[in-house]
Design a protein around this motif. Structure first.
Motif, PDB file in Angstrom:
ATOM      1  N   ASN A  56      -4.351  -4.479   8.965  1.00  0.00           N
ATOM      2  CA  ASN A  56      -4.913  -5.498   8.072  1.00  0.00           C
ATOM      3  C   ASN A  56      -6.285  -5.962   8.520  1.00  0.00           C
ATOM      4  O   ASN A  56      -7.090  -6.404   7.690  1.00  0.00           O
ATOM      5  CB  ASN A  56      -3.955  -6.678   7.952  1.00  0.00           C
ATOM      6  CG  ASN A  56      -2.699  -6.343   7.161  1.00  0.00           C
ATOM      7  OD1 ASN A  56      -2.673  -5.379   6.380  1.00  0.00           O
ATOM      8  ND2 ASN A  56      -1.651  -7.119   7.357  1.00  0.00           N
ATOM      9  N   MET A  72       0.852  -1.189   0.000  1.00  0.00           N
ATOM     10  CA  MET A  72       0.000   0.000   0.000  1.00  0.00           C
ATOM     11  C   MET A  72       0.887   1.239   0.000  1.00  0.00           C
ATOM     12  O   MET A  72       1.905   1.299   0.698  1.00  0.00           O
ATOM     13  CB  MET A  72      -0.893   0.015   1.234  1.00  0.00           C
ATOM     14  CG  MET A  72      -1.837  -1.175   1.338  1.00  0.00           C
ATOM     15  SD  MET A  72      -2.987  -1.282  -0.046  1.00  0.00           S
ATOM     16  CE  MET A  72      -3.904   0.257   0.140  1.00  0.00           C
ATOM     17  N   ARG A 105      -0.378   0.354   8.623  1.00  0.00           N
ATOM     18  CA  ARG A 105      -1.519  -0.379   8.087  1.00  0.00           C
ATOM     19  C   ARG A 105      -2.157  -1.222   9.183  1.00  0.00           C
ATOM     20  O   ARG A 105      -1.487  -1.690  10.092  1.00  0.00           O
ATOM     21  CB  ARG A 105      -1.098  -1.253   6.906  1.00  0.00           C
ATOM     22  CG  ARG A 105      -0.149  -2.378   7.235  1.00  0.00           C
ATOM     23  CD  ARG A 105       0.402  -3.023   5.956  1.00  0.00           C
ATOM     24  NE  ARG A 105      -0.648  -3.654   5.165  1.00  0.00           N
ATOM     25  CZ  ARG A 105      -0.526  -3.951   3.867  1.00  0.00           C
ATOM     26  NH1 ARG A 105       0.607  -3.687   3.236  1.00  0.00           N
ATOM     27  NH2 ARG A 105      -1.525  -4.533   3.231  1.00  0.00           N
ATOM     28  N   THR A 163      -7.184  -1.075   6.171  1.00  0.00           N
ATOM     29  CA  THR A 163      -6.958   0.367   6.118  1.00  0.00           C
ATOM     30  C   THR A 163      -5.468   0.688   6.233  1.00  0.00           C
ATOM     31  O   THR A 163      -4.754   0.058   7.021  1.00  0.00           O
ATOM     32  CB  THR A 163      -7.730   1.078   7.238  1.00  0.00           C
ATOM     33  OG1 THR A 163      -9.134   0.804   7.091  1.00  0.00           O
ATOM     34  CG2 THR A 163      -7.530   2.587   7.188  1.00  0.00           C
ATOM     35  N   VAL A 164      -5.054   1.658   5.453  1.00  0.00           N
ATOM     36  CA  VAL A 164      -3.693   2.188   5.549  1.00  0.00           C
ATOM     37  C   VAL A 164      -3.795   3.660   5.949  1.00  0.00           C
ATOM     38  O   VAL A 164      -4.737   4.354   5.554  1.00  0.00           O
ATOM     39  CB  VAL A 164      -2.928   2.016   4.216  1.00  0.00           C
ATOM     40  CG1 VAL A 164      -3.589   2.765   3.073  1.00  0.00           C
ATOM     41  CG2 VAL A 164      -1.468   2.416   4.373  1.00  0.00           C
ATOM     42  N   CYS A 171      -4.166   7.186  -2.584  1.00  0.00           N
ATOM     43  CA  CYS A 171      -3.868   5.870  -2.040  1.00  0.00           C
ATOM     44  C   CYS A 171      -3.684   4.890  -3.206  1.00  0.00           C
ATOM     45  O   CYS A 171      -4.406   4.967  -4.206  1.00  0.00           O
ATOM     46  CB  CYS A 171      -5.038   5.439  -1.161  1.00  0.00           C
ATOM     47  SG  CYS A 171      -4.901   3.801  -0.431  1.00  0.00           S
TER      48      CYS A 171
END
Length: 115
Positions: free
Chosen positions: A73, A34, A71, A77-78, A95
């Motif tokens: 997991n 990401m 992040r 979401t980052v 993103c």
């Protein structure tokens, strides 16, 4: 259908902080590297920070020591924590999710650093 939804942008004074979030759906999030990219008016899009599935990170020299990518997991979401913001950080932040030839982008969120 893959979706990357950024949030958290806005107007902040120099020296201030913002936290961007990017919520992903439609992908196996934990497999993907990401990244956060940005594009200022009249400039090319550039990498800001990247985090791979193992958690290793890399940053643009211009943001090292000020920005932190992370992040979650479990939440797909980052995040990008941005501290000590400067006017030159003003840009649209995007993103990105990347894994073995699959490459996805969010719609972008505006960050403006101005007094």
């Amino acid at each position: 259908q893959v979706q990357l939804e950024e949030s958290g942008g806005g107007l902040v004074q120099p020296g201030g902080s913002l936290r961007l979030s990017c919520a992903a759906s439609g992908i196996i999030f934990s497999l993907y590297a990401m990244g956060w990219y940005r594009q200022a008016p009249g400039k090319q899009r550039e990498l800001v920070a990247r985090i791979i599935k193992g958690g290793s990170t890399n940053y643009a020299d211009s943001v090292k020591g000020r920005f932190t990518i992370s992040r979650d997991n479990a939440k797909n979401t980052v995040y990008l924590q941005m501290n000590s913001l400067k006017p030159e950080d003003t840009a649209v932040y995007y993103c990105n999710a990347n894994w073995i030839g699959s490459d996805y982008w969010g719609q972008g969120t505006q960050v403006t650093v101005s007094s």
